[in-house]
Scaffold this active site. Structure first.
Site, PDB file in Angstrom:
ATOM      1  N   GLU A  35      99.994 110.262  64.426  1.00 50.18           N
ATOM      2  CA  GLU A  35     101.392 110.571  64.065  1.00 50.18           C
ATOM      3  C   GLU A  35     101.980 109.391  63.314  1.00 50.18           C
ATOM      4  OE1 GLU A  35     103.717 113.262  64.265  1.00 50.18           O
ATOM      5  OE2 GLU A  35     104.717 111.743  63.045  1.00 50.18           O
ATOM      6  N   GLY A 147     102.971 120.005  59.403  1.00 48.90           N
ATOM      7  CA  GLY A 147     104.292 120.617  59.377  1.00 48.90           C
ATOM      8  C   GLY A 147     104.871 120.869  58.002  1.00 48.90           C
ATOM      9  N   ASP A 316     103.463 125.005  60.631  1.00 47.88           N
ATOM     10  CA  ASP A 316     104.221 125.197  59.389  1.00 47.88           C
ATOM     11  C   ASP A 316     103.387 124.959  58.138  1.00 47.88           C
ATOM     12  OD1 ASP A 316     106.437 125.666  60.937  1.00 47.88           O
ATOM     13  OD2 ASP A 316     107.680 124.082  60.050  1.00 47.88           O
ATOM     14  N   ALA A 324     108.489 126.985  65.929  1.00 49.08           N
ATOM     15  CA  ALA A 324     107.787 126.080  66.835  1.00 49.08           C
ATOM     16  C   ALA A 324     106.824 126.836  67.757  1.00 49.08           C
ATOM     17  CB  ALA A 324     108.809 125.311  67.665  1.00 49.08           C
ATOM     18  N   HIS A 448     121.247 144.546  88.193  1.00 52.16           N
ATOM     19  CA  HIS A 448     122.638 144.824  87.828  1.00 52.16           C
ATOM     20  C   HIS A 448     123.549 143.801  88.496  1.00 52.16           C
ATOM     21  CE1 HIS A 448     126.267 147.032  86.891  1.00 52.16           C
ATOM     22  NE2 HIS A 448     126.641 146.866  88.154  1.00 52.16           N
TER      23      HIS A 448
HETATM   24  P1  FAD Z   1     106.160 119.548  62.625  1.00 52.09           P
HETATM   25  O1  FAD Z   1     106.987 119.767  63.818  1.00 52.09           O
HETATM   26  O2  FAD Z   1     106.853 119.443  61.316  1.00 52.09           O
HETATM   27  O3  FAD Z   1     105.306 118.238  62.900  1.00 52.09           O
HETATM   28  C1  FAD Z   1     104.484 117.674  61.947  1.00 52.09           C
HETATM   29  C2  FAD Z   1     104.271 116.222  62.285  1.00 52.09           C
HETATM   30  O4  FAD Z   1     103.230 115.707  61.476  1.00 52.09           O
HETATM   31  C3  FAD Z   1     105.474 115.331  62.036  1.00 52.09           C
HETATM   32  O5  FAD Z   1     105.765 114.587  63.188  1.00 52.09           O
HETATM   33  C4  FAD Z   1     105.049 114.428  60.887  1.00 52.09           C
HETATM   34  O6  FAD Z   1     105.615 113.125  60.976  1.00 52.09           O
HETATM   35  C5  FAD Z   1     103.559 114.392  61.103  1.00 52.09           C
HETATM   36  N1  FAD Z   1     102.786 114.072  59.902  1.00 52.09           N
HETATM   37  C6  FAD Z   1     102.863 114.655  58.686  1.00 52.09           C
HETATM   38  N2  FAD Z   1     101.939 114.129  57.858  1.00 52.09           N
HETATM   39  C7  FAD Z   1     101.269 113.201  58.573  1.00 52.09           C
HETATM   40  C8  FAD Z   1     100.187 112.341  58.274  1.00 52.09           C
HETATM   41  N3  FAD Z   1      99.601 112.336  57.085  1.00 52.09           N
HETATM   42  N4  FAD Z   1      99.765 111.499  59.252  1.00 52.09           N
HETATM   43  C9  FAD Z   1     100.339 111.484  60.478  1.00 52.09           C
HETATM   44  N5  FAD Z   1     101.349 112.289  60.809  1.00 52.09           N
HETATM   45  C10 FAD Z   1     101.802 113.153  59.880  1.00 52.09           C
HETATM   46  N6  FAD Z   1     111.774 126.504  65.260  1.00 52.09           N
HETATM   47  C11 FAD Z   1     111.944 127.253  66.375  1.00 52.09           C
HETATM   48  O7  FAD Z   1     111.006 127.942  66.796  1.00 52.09           O
HETATM   49  N7  FAD Z   1     113.126 127.254  67.061  1.00 52.09           N
HETATM   50  C12 FAD Z   1     114.180 126.517  66.649  1.00 52.09           C
HETATM   51  O8  FAD Z   1     115.226 126.536  67.285  1.00 52.09           O
HETATM   52  C13 FAD Z   1     114.041 125.730  65.477  1.00 52.09           C
HETATM   53  N8  FAD Z   1     115.062 124.979  65.032  1.00 52.09           N
HETATM   54  C14 FAD Z   1     114.892 124.198  63.914  1.00 52.09           C
HETATM   55  C15 FAD Z   1     115.973 123.455  63.463  1.00 52.09           C
HETATM   56  C16 FAD Z   1     115.844 122.658  62.346  1.00 52.09           C
HETATM   57  C17 FAD Z   1     117.020 121.836  61.875  1.00 52.09           C
HETATM   58  C18 FAD Z   1     114.600 122.602  61.665  1.00 52.09           C
HETATM   59  C19 FAD Z   1     114.427 121.718  60.463  1.00 52.09           C
HETATM   60  C20 FAD Z   1     113.517 123.349  62.090  1.00 52.09           C
HETATM   61  C21 FAD Z   1     113.666 124.164  63.220  1.00 52.09           C
HETATM   62  N9  FAD Z   1     112.622 124.967  63.691  1.00 52.09           N
HETATM   63  C22 FAD Z   1     112.791 125.750  64.805  1.00 52.09           C
HETATM   64  C23 FAD Z   1     111.311 124.981  63.030  1.00 52.09           C
HETATM   65  C24 FAD Z   1     110.329 124.088  63.792  1.00 52.09           C
HETATM   66  O9  FAD Z   1     110.861 122.782  63.877  1.00 52.09           O
HETATM   67  C25 FAD Z   1     108.977 124.065  63.088  1.00 52.09           C
HETATM   68  O10 FAD Z   1     108.513 125.385  62.920  1.00 52.09           O
HETATM   69  C26 FAD Z   1     107.968 123.300  63.909  1.00 52.09           C
HETATM   70  O11 FAD Z   1     108.395 121.970  64.138  1.00 52.09           O
HETATM   71  C27 FAD Z   1     106.605 123.276  63.211  1.00 52.09           C
HETATM   72  O12 FAD Z   1     105.711 122.563  63.993  1.00 52.09           O
HETATM   73  P2  FAD Z   1     104.460 121.829  63.359  1.00 52.09           P
HETATM   74  O13 FAD Z   1     103.733 121.228  64.515  1.00 52.09           O
HETATM   75  O14 FAD Z   1     103.731 122.738  62.471  1.00 52.09           O
HETATM   76  O15 FAD Z   1     105.057 120.678  62.433  1.00 52.09           O
END
Ligand code: FAD
Ligand code: NAI
Length: 469
Positions: A35, A147, A316, A324, A448
């Protein structure tokens, strides 16, 4: 650590990555998670789901204390906002959650590797640490879980001061008098609600002719009506063609989406929330030969494997809803697949929830989709105005709508606008996972007086026999 052979190296510690790492460790694999941020938990825990829900919760309390309690015979006076206190609540919640993941990594013996990971071909991840030094991790399998980040818009330069992304909108130092939100989707409506409750006049500018375009049409219409009643203004079918930061704030140029006369709109803060895009910067995908699609997302097969054997991707950064829980379920599935099990994700039963008040929740097909696919269906609808508990809560806006197959009665989709819709959708998701019919839900005893009786009544309505309307 340099030469330790791992079974799995996960790049990214968001809900996809950290859940995948923990599940793989539970299954006996030797796992590392790379990370680049100093805290674990990714977008979701640091700048996404968790902080936004903390602010939604806190601003809801403020709104209720100011305008909602009188109806219950509770008199309050002297209610005022302590914005640093409210932000402090958010920061505490974020910190507790990210530290929770740290604890879980230790408990499950997942190695946390701080730095930016790069895929240097199958079996090798190179991590650049803060000191600029590279560490090479050897591994049997790699899971990319990097992500997404927010989508830019030409002519609207995010400075995280006056023109902010969701990250800036989670940390404004004062309540803007006026805020323009570009994009009437999840982030726009949630963060718009937060700042509106705290005192901003919020205008949502949406390119399409409806908000929440991915949701059922009736949900969009109802949400726009309810949020409009709360004071949010909507400019639909409108595009932003430019934004100029001025001494006073921001001057936006708008045009009808279909073309026409331009107008300007002055505001204090602009929130740009027109979607998110897969994040693969500096990941070395091209060099490693990992294929991406036209939107930059890693292309995977149904086992989450990319075109390169041993390199997988989830969350993502691949196709599908950017949620999430979808990322988490993919994390579990890929770990189980790597352990020789049969992990899978049912993409027909992934809920989506917009955490405004009331909430909007959805699972399965919308009416528009069923029509487009020529599926014969029946509809059952029940309004919260006829639900005793919703009346007691003084929160009876909205409805539950169940769509079921006309021939088999199997539930194909459920769409809810209403109090706690995000919790109510859970039983519908479970039902769909088990292939439930509307009659199955209708014949299930619901406590209920609860909001969930509206789900039962909507299921009864599919058969034309609701009791309470
Ligand atoms: P991410 O959570 O984006 O994590 C990816 C990680 O990889 C990050 O920590 C990043 O720093 C790390 N990374 C990237 N490249 C590298 C690299 N080369 N080396 C090391 N580390 C790296 N979803 C919901 O289901 N419910 C919600 O209520 C919701 N609210 C949200 C509100 C906001 C404001 C936002 C922006 C998003 C929200 N989402 C919500 C969407 C949700 O946050 C994402 O769908 C989810 O975080 C995706 O998870 P992920 O593990 O794919 O990626
Ligand atoms: P979104 O896709 O939900 O909404 C973007 C909106 O912007 C759409 O209505 C779209 O039509 C509109 N749009 C696109 N281009 C535009 C333009 N040029 N001008 C005006 N409008 C334009 O994206 P958002 O809100 O940025 O959120 C990103 C993603 O993060 C969501 O799709 C969701 O997957 C996730 N998320 C989930 C949440 C939840 O589960 N409660 C909360 C916040 C985010």
């Amino acid at each position: 650590m340099a030469d330790t052979p791992y079974d799995l190296v996960v790049i990214g510690s968001g809900p996809g990555g950290y859940v995948c790492a923990i599940r793989a460790a539970q299954l006996g694999m030797k796992v590392a998670c790379v990370e680049k941020m100093t805290t674990l938990g990714g977008t979701c825990l640091n700048v996404g789901c968790i902080p936004s829900k903390a602010l939604l919760q806190a601003s809801e309390k403020f709104e209720e204390a100011r305008h909602g309690l009188g109806a219950f015979g509770v008199k309050v006076s002297g209610v005022s906002l302590d914005l640093p206190g409210l932000m402090g609540h958010k920061d505490k919640v974020v910190s507790a959650n990210t530290k929770g993941v740290e604890f879980l990594f230790k408990k499950n013996k997942v190695d946390r590797v701080e730095g930016t990971g790069r895929v240097a071909g199958a079996g090798t991840v190179v991590v650049k640490g803060k000191d600029g030094k590279d560490t090479t991790l050897k591994t049997k399998n790699i899971v990319i879980a990097t992500g997404s980040d927010s989508m830019p818009l030409k002519g609207v330069e995010v400075d995280e001061k006056k023109i902010v992304s969701s990250t800036g909108a989670l940390a404004l130092g004062e309540v803007p008098k006026k805020m323009v939100v570009i994009g009437g989707g999840y982030i726009g409506l949630e963060m718009g609600s937060v700042w509106q409750r705290l005192g901003s006049a919020v205008t949502v500018v949406e390119f399409l002719d409806r908000i929440l375009p991915g949701m059922d049409g009736e949900v969009s219409t109802q949400m726009q009506r309810i949020l409009g009643k709360q004071g949010m203004t909507f400019k639909l079918g409108t595009k932003v063609t430019g934004a100029k930061v001025t001494n006073k704030g921001v001057s936006l140029t708008l045009e009808p989406a279909k073309g026409g006369t331009a107008e300007t709109l002055e505001t204090d803060i602009v929130l740009l929330s027109i979607g998110r895009r897969a994040y693969t910067e500096a990941l070395g995908l091209k060099e490693a030969g990992v294929a991406v699609d036209e939107r930059g997302r890693v292309v995977t097969d149904r086992h989450f494997q990319s075109n390169v054997k041993g390199i997988y991707a989830i969350g993502d950064v691949i196709a599908g809803p950017m949620l999430a829980h979808k990322a988490e379920d993919e994390g579990v599935a890929v770990a189980e697949i790597l352990a020789g099990q049969h992990g899978h994700v049912n993409y027909d039963a992934i809920p989506g929830v917009v955490y405004t008040w009331p909430e909007a929740a959805t699972v399965g097909k919308t009416e528009e989709q069923l029509k487009a696919e020529n599926v014969a269906y029946k509809t059952g609808k029940f309004p919260f105005t006829a639900n005793g508990r919703a009346r007691a809560m003084n929160s009876s806006d909205g409805f539950v709508k169940i769509l079921a197959d006309k021939a088999t009665d199997r539930v194909l989709g459920v769409h809810i606008v209403g109090p706690d819709a995000g919790h109510l959708i859970a039983e519908c998701v479970l039902g769909m996972e088990y292939g439930a019919t509307a009659e199955d839900i209708a014949r299930t005893c619901h406590a209920h007086p609860t909001l969930s009786e509206a789900v039962k009544e909507a299921a009864l309505a599919v058969d034309g026999r609701p009791i309470h309307i």
